[in-house]
Design a protein around this motif. Structure first.
Motif, PDB file in Angstrom:
ATOM      1  N   ARG A 145      17.526  24.509   8.982  1.00 14.99           N
ATOM      2  CA  ARG A 145      18.524  23.568   8.449  1.00 14.99           C
ATOM      3  C   ARG A 145      19.758  23.466   9.334  1.00 14.99           C
ATOM      4  O   ARG A 145      20.477  22.476   9.300  1.00 14.99           O
ATOM      5  N   ARG A 146      20.019  24.503  10.135  1.00 11.80           N
ATOM      6  CA  ARG A 146      21.165  24.479  11.051  1.00 11.80           C
ATOM      7  C   ARG A 146      20.808  23.836  12.388  1.00 11.80           C
ATOM      8  O   ARG A 146      21.691  23.561  13.187  1.00 11.80           O
ATOM      9  N   LEU A 147      19.523  23.613  12.642  1.00 12.99           N
ATOM     10  CA  LEU A 147      19.068  23.076  13.919  1.00 12.99           C
ATOM     11  C   LEU A 147      18.721  21.584  13.864  1.00 12.99           C
ATOM     12  O   LEU A 147      18.439  20.991  14.899  1.00 12.99           O
ATOM     13  N   LEU A 206       1.931  28.206  16.367  1.00 14.43           N
ATOM     14  CA  LEU A 206       2.591  28.498  15.097  1.00 14.43           C
ATOM     15  C   LEU A 206       2.863  29.979  14.892  1.00 14.43           C
ATOM     16  O   LEU A 206       3.743  30.342  14.115  1.00 14.43           O
ATOM     17  N   ASP A 207       2.132  30.834  15.575  1.00 18.88           N
ATOM     18  CA  ASP A 207       2.314  32.272  15.422  1.00 18.88           C
ATOM     19  C   ASP A 207       3.486  32.806  16.263  1.00 18.88           C
ATOM     20  O   ASP A 207       3.805  33.987  16.177  1.00 18.88           O
ATOM     21  N   ARG A 208       4.099  31.942  17.046  1.00 20.51           N
ATOM     22  CA  ARG A 208       5.294  32.303  17.830  1.00 20.51           C
ATOM     23  C   ARG A 208       6.485  31.606  17.181  1.00 20.51           C
ATOM     24  O   ARG A 208       6.556  30.379  17.160  1.00 20.51           O
ATOM     25  N   PRO A 209       7.425  32.367  16.604  1.00 22.96           N
ATOM     26  CA  PRO A 209       8.505  31.775  15.811  1.00 22.96           C
ATOM     27  C   PRO A 209       9.290  30.656  16.507  1.00 22.96           C
ATOM     28  O   PRO A 209       9.559  29.623  15.897  1.00 22.96           O
ATOM     29  N   LYS A 210       9.634  30.835  17.757  1.00 25.78           N
ATOM     30  CA  LYS A 210      10.417  29.816  18.460  1.00 25.78           C
ATOM     31  C   LYS A 210       9.600  28.536  18.646  1.00 25.78           C
ATOM     32  O   LYS A 210      10.103  27.425  18.454  1.00 25.78           O
ATOM     33  N   SER A 211       8.341  28.677  18.990  1.00 24.27           N
ATOM     34  CA  SER A 211       7.451  27.531  19.161  1.00 24.27           C
ATOM     35  C   SER A 211       7.259  26.796  17.831  1.00 24.27           C
ATOM     36  O   SER A 211       7.310  25.565  17.762  1.00 24.27           O
ATOM     37  N   CYS A 212       7.064  27.551  16.770  1.00 25.49           N
ATOM     38  CA  CYS A 212       6.886  26.980  15.436  1.00 25.49           C
ATOM     39  C   CYS A 212       8.148  26.221  15.008  1.00 25.49           C
ATOM     40  O   CYS A 212       8.072  25.103  14.492  1.00 25.49           O
ATOM     41  N   MET A 213       9.296  26.810  15.241  1.00 28.14           N
ATOM     42  CA  MET A 213      10.571  26.183  14.880  1.00 28.14           C
ATOM     43  C   MET A 213      10.750  24.860  15.632  1.00 28.14           C
ATOM     44  O   MET A 213      11.181  23.857  15.064  1.00 28.14           O
ATOM     45  N   THR A 214      10.383  24.840  16.906  1.00 22.87           N
ATOM     46  CA  THR A 214      10.499  23.620  17.706  1.00 22.87           C
ATOM     47  C   THR A 214       9.573  22.535  17.172  1.00 22.87           C
ATOM     48  O   THR A 214       9.961  21.367  17.065  1.00 22.87           O
ATOM     49  N   LEU A 215       8.353  22.902  16.820  1.00 23.00           N
ATOM     50  CA  LEU A 215       7.424  21.935  16.236  1.00 23.00           C
ATOM     51  C   LEU A 215       8.004  21.354  14.954  1.00 23.00           C
ATOM     52  O   LEU A 215       7.998  20.136  14.757  1.00 23.00           O
ATOM     53  N   TYR A 216       8.532  22.195  14.076  1.00 21.25           N
ATOM     54  CA  TYR A 216       9.065  21.717  12.801  1.00 21.25           C
ATOM     55  C   TYR A 216      10.269  20.800  13.019  1.00 21.25           C
ATOM     56  O   TYR A 216      10.387  19.768  12.362  1.00 21.25           O
ATOM     57  N   ARG A 217      11.148  21.147  13.925  1.00 17.10           N
ATOM     58  CA  ARG A 217      12.292  20.272  14.236  1.00 17.10           C
ATOM     59  C   ARG A 217      11.808  18.908  14.695  1.00 17.10           C
ATOM     60  O   ARG A 217      12.323  17.879  14.266  1.00 17.10           O
ATOM     61  N   THR A 218      10.821  18.900  15.567  1.00 18.31           N
ATOM     62  CA  THR A 218      10.309  17.653  16.127  1.00 18.31           C
ATOM     63  C   THR A 218       9.632  16.799  15.058  1.00 18.31           C
ATOM     64  O   THR A 218       9.899  15.601  14.941  1.00 18.31           O
ATOM     65  N   GLU A 248      10.009  29.271   4.602  1.00 19.28           N
ATOM     66  CA  GLU A 248      10.398  30.478   5.337  1.00 19.28           C
ATOM     67  C   GLU A 248      11.396  30.174   6.441  1.00 19.28           C
ATOM     68  O   GLU A 248      12.324  30.939   6.685  1.00 19.28           O
ATOM     69  N   GLN A 249      11.194  29.057   7.131  1.00 20.29           N
ATOM     70  CA  GLN A 249      12.040  28.711   8.270  1.00 20.29           C
ATOM     71  C   GLN A 249      13.320  27.981   7.883  1.00 20.29           C
ATOM     72  O   GLN A 249      14.251  27.906   8.677  1.00 20.29           O
ATOM     73  N   TRP A 250      13.370  27.420   6.685  1.00 19.66           N
ATOM     74  CA  TRP A 250      14.472  26.540   6.321  1.00 19.66           C
ATOM     75  C   TRP A 250      15.866  27.149   6.516  1.00 19.66           C
ATOM     76  O   TRP A 250      16.772  26.452   6.992  1.00 19.66           O
ATOM     77  N   PRO A 251      16.104  28.411   6.177  1.00 16.84           N
ATOM     78  CA  PRO A 251      17.460  28.945   6.360  1.00 16.84           C
ATOM     79  C   PRO A 251      17.997  28.791   7.791  1.00 16.84           C
ATOM     80  O   PRO A 251      19.186  28.539   7.981  1.00 16.84           O
ATOM     81  N   VAL A 252      17.148  28.900   8.777  1.00 14.99           N
ATOM     82  CA  VAL A 252      17.564  28.704  10.173  1.00 14.99           C
ATOM     83  C   VAL A 252      17.383  27.247  10.580  1.00 14.99           C
ATOM     84  O   VAL A 252      18.258  26.642  11.197  1.00 14.99           O
TER      85      VAL A 252
END
Length: 114
Positions: free
Chosen positions: A85-87, A46-58, A79-83
């Motif tokens: 939401r496009r993924l 979770l402390d790595r933005p790309k990894s966290c984003m992938t977890l949330y998408r999944t 915090e992540q929603w602005p990006v």
């Protein structure tokens, strides 16, 4: 019912009642169970933005209501929603933004700041 309506209905049934129910971890490492991610990577930092984003998408796409509460964190989602939401799929985005106006505000605020 159209495919889009079927997807929206499926996502709507999984929604938490409030974003405050998203009480998952905000730091550290998360191992997702096989019913959410049945092949490939299951471990996320979770402390790595790309990894966290992938977890949330999944988790948003594949998790059940209990999974959303267990693995997603309200603050991180906002915090992540602005990006994020496009993924995700437009059906998933529409359901979440329709249910939680604070997500729309989060995306608008980030857009104004950019």
């Amino acid at each position: 019912m159209s495919r889009a309506e079927t997807l929206r209905d499926r996502y709507r049934r999984r929604l938490p009642n409030r974003l405050d129910e998203l009480d998952g971890p905000a730091h550290g490492t998360v191992d997702l169970p096989l019913h959410i991610v049945w092949s490939g990577r299951t471990n996320y930092t979770l402390d790595r933005p790309k990894s966290c984003m992938t977890l949330y998408r999944t988790v948003l796409a594949e998790g059940m209501r209990e999974d959303l509460a267990a693995y997603l964190n309200r603050r991180l989602l906002l915090e992540q929603w602005p990006v994020l939401r496009r993924l995700i799929s437009p059906h998933l985005r529409d359901v979440w933004e329709g249910a939680f106006p604070e997500l729309v505000r989060s995306a608008s605020t980030a857009g104004a700041a950019a």
